[in-house]
Write an enzyme that holds these catalytic residues in place. Structure first.
Site, PDB file in Angstrom:
ATOM      1  N   HIS A 114       0.873  -1.177   0.000  1.00 14.82           N
ATOM      2  CA  HIS A 114       0.000   0.000   0.000  1.00 14.82           C
ATOM      3  C   HIS A 114       0.915   1.233   0.000  1.00 14.82           C
ATOM      4  O   HIS A 114       2.027   1.178   0.544  1.00 14.82           O
ATOM      5  CB  HIS A 114      -0.822  -0.061   1.298  1.00 14.82           C
TER       6      HIS A 114
ATOM      7  N   ASP B  27       3.037  -4.526   8.033  1.00 16.06           N
ATOM      8  CA  ASP B  27       1.831  -3.712   7.890  1.00 16.06           C
ATOM      9  C   ASP B  27       0.634  -4.671   7.966  1.00 16.06           C
ATOM     10  O   ASP B  27       0.331  -5.366   7.001  1.00 16.06           O
ATOM     11  CB  ASP B  27       1.888  -2.979   6.543  1.00 16.06           C
TER      12      ASP B  27
ATOM     13  N   GLN C 242      -4.567  -5.280   6.792  1.00 13.19           N
ATOM     14  CA  GLN C 242      -5.551  -6.196   6.205  1.00 13.19           C
ATOM     15  C   GLN C 242      -5.568  -7.573   6.870  1.00 13.19           C
ATOM     16  O   GLN C 242      -6.454  -8.379   6.598  1.00 13.19           O
ATOM     17  CB  GLN C 242      -5.313  -6.367   4.694  1.00 13.19           C
TER      18      GLN C 242
ATOM     19  N   LYS D 180     -10.426  -0.466  10.337  1.00 18.02           N
ATOM     20  CA  LYS D 180     -10.574  -1.680   9.525  1.00 18.02           C
ATOM     21  C   LYS D 180     -10.887  -2.893  10.396  1.00 18.02           C
ATOM     22  O   LYS D 180     -11.097  -3.979   9.867  1.00 18.02           O
ATOM     23  CB  LYS D 180      -9.317  -1.908   8.685  1.00 18.02           C
TER      24      LYS D 180
ATOM     25  N   CYS E 269      -4.896   2.571  -3.550  1.00 20.17           N
ATOM     26  CA  CYS E 269      -3.660   3.084  -2.922  1.00 20.17           C
ATOM     27  C   CYS E 269      -2.510   2.122  -3.133  1.00 20.17           C
ATOM     28  O   CYS E 269      -1.652   1.941  -2.253  1.00 20.17           O
ATOM     29  CB  CYS E 269      -3.836   3.365  -1.431  1.00 20.17           C
TER      30      CYS E 269
HETATM   31  C1  LIG Z   1      -5.633   0.776   4.684  1.00 16.77           C
HETATM   32  C2  LIG Z   1      -4.246   0.324   4.625  1.00 16.77           C
HETATM   33  C3  LIG Z   1      -3.191   1.130   5.066  1.00 16.77           C
HETATM   34  C4  LIG Z   1      -3.402   2.533   5.555  1.00 16.77           C
HETATM   35  O1  LIG Z   1      -4.301   2.585   6.611  1.00 16.77           O
HETATM   36  P1  LIG Z   1      -4.900   3.978   7.089  1.00 16.77           P
HETATM   37  O2  LIG Z   1      -5.967   3.556   8.028  1.00 16.77           O
HETATM   38  O3  LIG Z   1      -5.406   4.682   5.881  1.00 16.77           O
HETATM   39  O4  LIG Z   1      -3.785   4.711   7.760  1.00 16.77           O
HETATM   40  C5  LIG Z   1      -1.932   0.618   5.015  1.00 16.77           C
HETATM   41  N1  LIG Z   1      -1.688  -0.606   4.566  1.00 16.77           N
HETATM   42  C6  LIG Z   1      -2.659  -1.418   4.130  1.00 16.77           C
HETATM   43  C7  LIG Z   1      -2.328  -2.791   3.663  1.00 16.77           C
HETATM   44  C8  LIG Z   1      -3.969  -0.977   4.146  1.00 16.77           C
HETATM   45  O5  LIG Z   1      -4.941  -1.775   3.702  1.00 16.77           O
END
Ligand SMILES: *Cc1c(COP(=O)(O)O)cnc(C)c1O
Length: 422
Positions: free
Chosen positions: A139, A216, A219, A242, A380
């Site tokens: 992302h 990260d 997800q 999320k 993104c």
């Molecule tokens: C949504 C997302 C982000 C960013 O999250 P924010 O809540 O917009 O800060 C980073 N990495 C992944 C894989 C995402 O799905």
């Protein structure tokens, strides 16, 4: 509030029960509405998931009865707010199996989590000629901060490539690792394709070269268990919005010894022990990284979302979501002219697709007319799109409150799109 929790616990599924999705849907008021005259079908969970009553009520309770600033006042309300805020941190600690609450830093979301690590660790320890490895699945939140660092410090960004299924090429990763590798940052699950990354192998290999690893988990966190000690990752970040909590909440975990060595992210109130014009002494963890008044209601909400997940049963939710993804994959694959983008062997939560001859934005618009919310765009993750020579995809993403009937509606609507355009 207590009544809601009691009711939820009373209906908590027994190990022998199936997944009662109709019961679960009652917890999500936002789902009870029509959009363009049709019942809302919410399939954009990878962008933001919905918030259960229990979390809404907990946030509202703070605003109605406890609203005040944390860590500062000696008065009753401030103490209650502080207890609730720190209580949420304790829940996060158990949720990710951190060793200590001081390793759990509250941030506004995964983006801020990555930026905190880039500023705190990267700017202090990464210099000219050093290398940072990310992956082709990232992302933008896990690309741009590292690019900024490389530009500032004269370091080099290396990228683990992927195959046509959307799986990282782990041999290529091994070949990228060397003595100059000073940091590795990879996603746990691709938000654009749903691919699950073998992060355990990524971490183990990086550690052979002494490079810390950031995962990260934006997800992964909504779908599966996190155990930062078992993974042995150095940093892990995810967003509250999320995982069924309000926006403005999130976490970055870091190993205590690394967090101790790092620079603070932002300067200001609450992150200090003492300030004179000559010198400031920073606060101990975790406060050192939490300058200014945080999103208190949202972080308390994140704690309640974790409670909610524990009550409904995470394993069961995950198994159900797995069924949904398989069912949707099977039905979409059967449609002529529809192509699934991202066919990794191991996937979670996300189904990206294109329809021959139709722009994904048109797919999104027509589905919206049917009350179906999907995301259309680059998610993104423009480099992922470029890898597949696509400007964009349509993406359906699932949560445990979605139903197979909703997937049938999605399929019907896609058939309509094909009728109109092709
Ligand atoms: C949504 C997302 C982000 C960013 O999250 P924010 O809540 O917009 O800060 C980073 N990495 C992944 C894989 C995402 O799905």
């Amino acid at each position: 509030m207590a009544a809601i929790v009691e009711e939820l616990i009373s209906i908590r599924p027994k190990p022998s029960d199936g997944w009662n999705v109709e019961r679960i849907r009652k917890d999500f008021p936002v789902l009870r509405q029509t959009v363009n005259g049709k019942p809302l079908v919410y399939l954009d969970n990878a962008a933001s998931s919905q918030v259960p009553v229990m979390v809404i009520e907990r946030g509202a309770q703070y605003i109605e009865q406890e609203h005040s600033n944390i860590h500062r006042g000696v008065h009753y309300l401030s103490m209650r707010a502080t207890t609730a805020y720190e209580g949420a941190r304790e829940k996060v600690k158990r949720f990710i199996n951190a060793r200590d609450v001081k390793e759990c830093i509250f941030v506004r979301g995964a983006t801020e989590g990555v930026n905190l690590v880039m500023h705190g660790y990267g700017r202090k320890f990464i210099g000219e000629g050093d290398e940072i490895i990310i992956s082709a699945l990232e992302h933008h939140a896990n690309i741009v901060p590292w690019q900024m660092l490389c530009e500032e410090r004269g370091a080099k960004l290396r990228v683990i490539p992927m195959n046509d299924a959307g799986e990282l090429l782990m041999d290529e990763y091994q070949a990228l690792l060397n003595e100059r590798t000073k940091f590795v940052a990879v996603t746990h699950v691709s938000n654009a394709l749903g691919s699950v990354v073998p992060v355990r192998d990524v971490i183990e290999s990086a550690h052979k070269y002494g490079a810390p690893v950031l995962i990260d988990g934006a997800q992964w966190a909504p779908h599966a268990r996190i155990d930062v000690q078992d993974l042995d990752c150095d940093f892990y970040t995810f967003s509250g919005h999320k995982i069924f909590a309000p926006t403005g909440s999130g976490v970055v975990y870091g190993k205590a010894d690394l967090l101790e060595k790092m620079n603070p992210f932002q300067g200001g109130g609450d992150m200090i022990k003492s300030v004179t014009f000559e010198k400031t002494i920073y606060a101990d963890l975790p406060n050192k990284f939490e300058a200014g008044t945080p999103a208190i209601a949202s972080q308390i909400g994140l704690g309640a979302a974790i409670d909610y997940l524990n009550i409904i049963g995470r394993e069961k939710a995950a198994a159900y979501e797995h069924q949904l993804l398989s069912y949707a994959t099977e039905r979409i694959s059967a449609l002529e002219g529809v192509r699934i983008i991202g066919t990794a062997r191991e996937k979670l939560g996300v189904l990206s697709f294109t329809i021959d001859g139709v722009h994904p934005h048109d797919i999104g618009t027509i589905l919206d007319q049917q009350g179906i919310a999907v995301r259309a765009g680059h998610h993104c993750a423009q480099p992922v799109m470029k890898r597949f020579n696509l400007p964009a995809t349509a993406r359906a993403s699932f949560a445990f409150y979605n139903t197979t009937e909703e997937i049938d509606q999605l399929i019907n609507a896609i058939e309509k799109v094909i009728e109109v355009f092709v």
